[in-house]
Motif scaffolding. Structure first.
Motif, PDB file in Angstrom:
ATOM      1  N   ARG A 126      -6.644  -4.335  -8.343  1.00 32.55           N
ATOM      2  CA  ARG A 126      -6.959  -4.192  -6.918  1.00 32.55           C
ATOM      3  C   ARG A 126      -5.818  -4.752  -6.088  1.00 32.55           C
ATOM      4  N   LEU A 127      -5.411  -3.981  -5.080  1.00 29.65           N
ATOM      5  CA  LEU A 127      -4.211  -4.327  -4.328  1.00 29.65           C
ATOM      6  C   LEU A 127      -4.487  -4.734  -2.884  1.00 29.65           C
ATOM      7  N   ASN A 128      -5.737  -4.628  -2.429  1.00 33.93           N
ATOM      8  CA  ASN A 128      -6.067  -5.115  -1.087  1.00 33.93           C
ATOM      9  C   ASN A 128      -7.476  -5.703  -1.090  1.00 33.93           C
ATOM     10  N   VAL A 133      -7.640   0.248  -2.257  1.00 31.32           N
ATOM     11  CA  VAL A 133      -6.304   0.508  -2.796  1.00 31.32           C
ATOM     12  C   VAL A 133      -6.250  -0.136  -4.180  1.00 31.32           C
ATOM     13  N   TYR A 134      -6.120   0.686  -5.201  1.00 31.18           N
ATOM     14  CA  TYR A 134      -6.220   0.153  -6.558  1.00 31.18           C
ATOM     15  C   TYR A 134      -5.700   1.173  -7.568  1.00 31.18           C
ATOM     16  N   MET A 172      -4.259   5.031  -3.301  1.00 34.82           N
ATOM     17  CA  MET A 172      -3.423   4.247  -2.388  1.00 34.82           C
ATOM     18  C   MET A 172      -2.718   5.178  -1.409  1.00 34.82           C
ATOM     19  N   ARG A 176       2.948   4.263  -0.214  1.00 33.87           N
ATOM     20  CA  ARG A 176       2.984   2.963  -0.876  1.00 33.87           C
ATOM     21  C   ARG A 176       2.672   3.053  -2.366  1.00 33.87           C
ATOM     22  N   ASN A 178       3.418   2.911  -6.276  1.00 32.59           N
ATOM     23  CA  ASN A 178       4.288   1.986  -7.014  1.00 32.59           C
ATOM     24  C   ASN A 178       5.718   2.514  -7.074  1.00 32.59           C
ATOM     25  N   ALA A 203       3.697  -3.200  -7.929  1.00 29.16           N
ATOM     26  CA  ALA A 203       3.151  -2.529  -6.751  1.00 29.16           C
ATOM     27  C   ALA A 203       4.168  -2.542  -5.605  1.00 29.16           C
ATOM     28  N   TYR A 207       2.013  -4.803  -0.961  1.00 32.04           N
ATOM     29  CA  TYR A 207       0.949  -5.437  -1.739  1.00 32.04           C
ATOM     30  C   TYR A 207       1.492  -6.585  -2.585  1.00 32.04           C
ATOM     31  N   GLN A 210       2.816  -6.806  -6.738  1.00 29.95           N
ATOM     32  CA  GLN A 210       1.957  -7.298  -7.817  1.00 29.95           C
ATOM     33  C   GLN A 210       2.261  -6.592  -9.134  1.00 29.95           C
TER      34      GLN A 210
END
Length: 331
Positions: A126-128, A133-134, A172, A176, A178, A203, A207, A210
C-alpha cells in the motif's frame, strides 16, 4: 502465506486510477527454450483493453513473439478461469491448465505445482493512507513442473520443463507508476530441480520511493528461502542497438535466512525482446514522441544465474541456473 479464493480471483473494486490486472507465466524448458505468456487487462476511467503476449526463444535463435488484443475476454466470477475465442486459461491451488488457439501459436500446457501458492504478507504493498494506490501479488505457482505441447508457425513440439506463475493488480495514477523494476526467474540443477525468483522495484518518489522486493528459492518441493530482506544491485548499464535506453547486464544478489546464505550474479546473455509502444514509429517521429510521451519500456533478457548456497552447517551447493529476466523503466 497461503492463498485464499479471493487471492486467486483478485476481484478488487476499481479505484478510479489506472489499473492493470494480469496473469504471468514463465518457463525454462529442458531443450533450452524460454517461454513467457502474459495475459493482462487494463482500465483507465472509461477506456480499457485486454491483451496477450506470447514469447518463445531459444539460445542464439530468433524470438517468436505474438502480441494481440483480446476483444472478448471472459472471466469466471467464482474461480480462476479466462476464456477468449477457442482459448482457455484456468487455475487453482494445484497449478494451471492452458489451451491456446491463436494465429501462428497454439498450446496445451499443464502446470503441476511442486510448492503451494504463496503471497508476501497479505499480498498488498500500500502506497497511500486511503489504500487506493497499491500493488497486489499472488504467486499461484511458485515452482511448477510444466508439460504438454505447443505449435509455433505450424511446427509441433513437446514441452517439458519448470515454470513460475503469478497474478497481480496495479492501481495507481498513470503518472506515478513505479519508475524502475527488475526481475529474473531461473531454473535447473543437477538431479533435483531448483528455482530462484527475484523481483525488485521502488515506488514513485511521491510515495517515498518505497521498496518492494521478493526472493524465493526452492529445491524440488522444499522451500529454502522466502524473504524481502536481501541485497540486490543492478550493474553494467549499457545501451544496445535497437534499445532506446541503457539497461543493466548484471544483477548481483546476496541473501541470508535461517542460517543459509545465497550469493551470486544473474548475467544477461542477450536482449531477446523489447516492449516499447514507440518502436513501430518511423525514426523521425520516434525522436519527437520520446521527448513528449512518458511510457513503460520492458527489456526481456535471456541469461543465467551463477552462485553459491551455503547451508547452516557450512556445506555449499554451486548453482548454475538458466532462464530469463525483465527490466522495466518509465521514461
Amino acid at each position: 502465506m497461503s492463498l485464499s479464493d479471493e487471492d486467486l480471483l483478485l476481484g478488487d473494486p476499481y479505484t478510479g486510477h489506472f489499473r492493470s490486472r494480469f496473469w504471468y507465466f514463465t518457463a525454462a524448458l529442458v531443450d533450452g527454450t524460454a517461454l513467457t505468456l502474459s495475459l493482462f487487462q487494463w482500465r483507465y476511467g472509461p477506456i480499457g483493453e485486454a491483451g496477450l503476449l506470447v514469447l518463445s526463444t531459444e539460445p542464439g535463435a530468433e524470438t517468436f513473439a505474438l502480441e494481440t488484443k483480446l476483444e472478448e475476454l471472459e472471466a469466471a466470477p467464482d474461480r480462476l478461469r479466462y476464456s477468449f475465442g477457442e482459448s482457455v486459461l484456468e487455475g487453482d491451488r494445484e497449478g494451471a491448465r492452458l489451451r491456446l488457439r491463436l494465429p501462428d501459436f497454439s498450446c496445451d500446457l499443464e502446470l503441476r505445482n511442486l510448492l503451494n501458492p504463496w503471497k508476501p504478507g497479505d499480498g498488498f504493498t500500500r502506497l497511500n493512507r486511503r489504500g487506493d494506490v497499491y500493488t497486489r501479488l499472488s504467486v499461484t505457482s511458485p515452482f511448477a513442473e510444466v508439460s504438454g505441447s505447443m505449435t509455433i508457425r505450424g511446427q509441433w513440439r513437446p514441452v517439458l520443463g519448470w515454470g513460475y506463475a503469478d497474478r497481480g493488480v496495479v492501481s495507481m495514477p498513470m503518472s506515478r507508476i513505479n519508475p524502475e523494476q527488475s526481475t529474473f526467474r531461473v531454473f535447473g540443477g543437477q538431479g533435483e530441480p531448483w528455482m530462484l525468483s527475484v523481483s525488485e522495484s521502488a515506488a514513485h518518489r511521491a510515495y517515498g520511493s518505497q521498496r518492494s522486493a521478493t526472493l524465493l528459492l526452492a529445491r524440488s518441493g522444499e522451500w529454502l528461502m522466502a524473504t524481502s530482506e536481501h541485497e540486490f544491485q543492478a550493474e553494467e548499464y549499457r545501451k544496445e542497438e535497437g534499445a532506446p535506453f541503457p539497461f543493466p547486464h548484471r544483477f548481483r544478489l546476496r541473501a541470508r535466512q535461517d542460517g543459509r546464505t545465497l550469493e551470486g550474479v544473474f548475467t544477461v546473455s542477450r536482449l531477446y525482446y523489447l516492449n516499447d509502444i514507440l518502436k513501430r514509429l518511423p525514426p523521425a517521429f520516434r525522436a519527437i514522441a520520446e521527448a513528449l510521451i512518458r511510457r513503460p519500456v520492458i527489456y526481456r533478457l535471456e541469461g543465467g544465474f551463477s552462485g553459491i548456497l551455503e547451508e547452516a552447517d557450512g556445506s555449499q551447493v554451486i548453482l548454475q541456473l538458466g532462464g530469463q529476466g525483465e527490466y522495466q523503466i518509465m521514461r
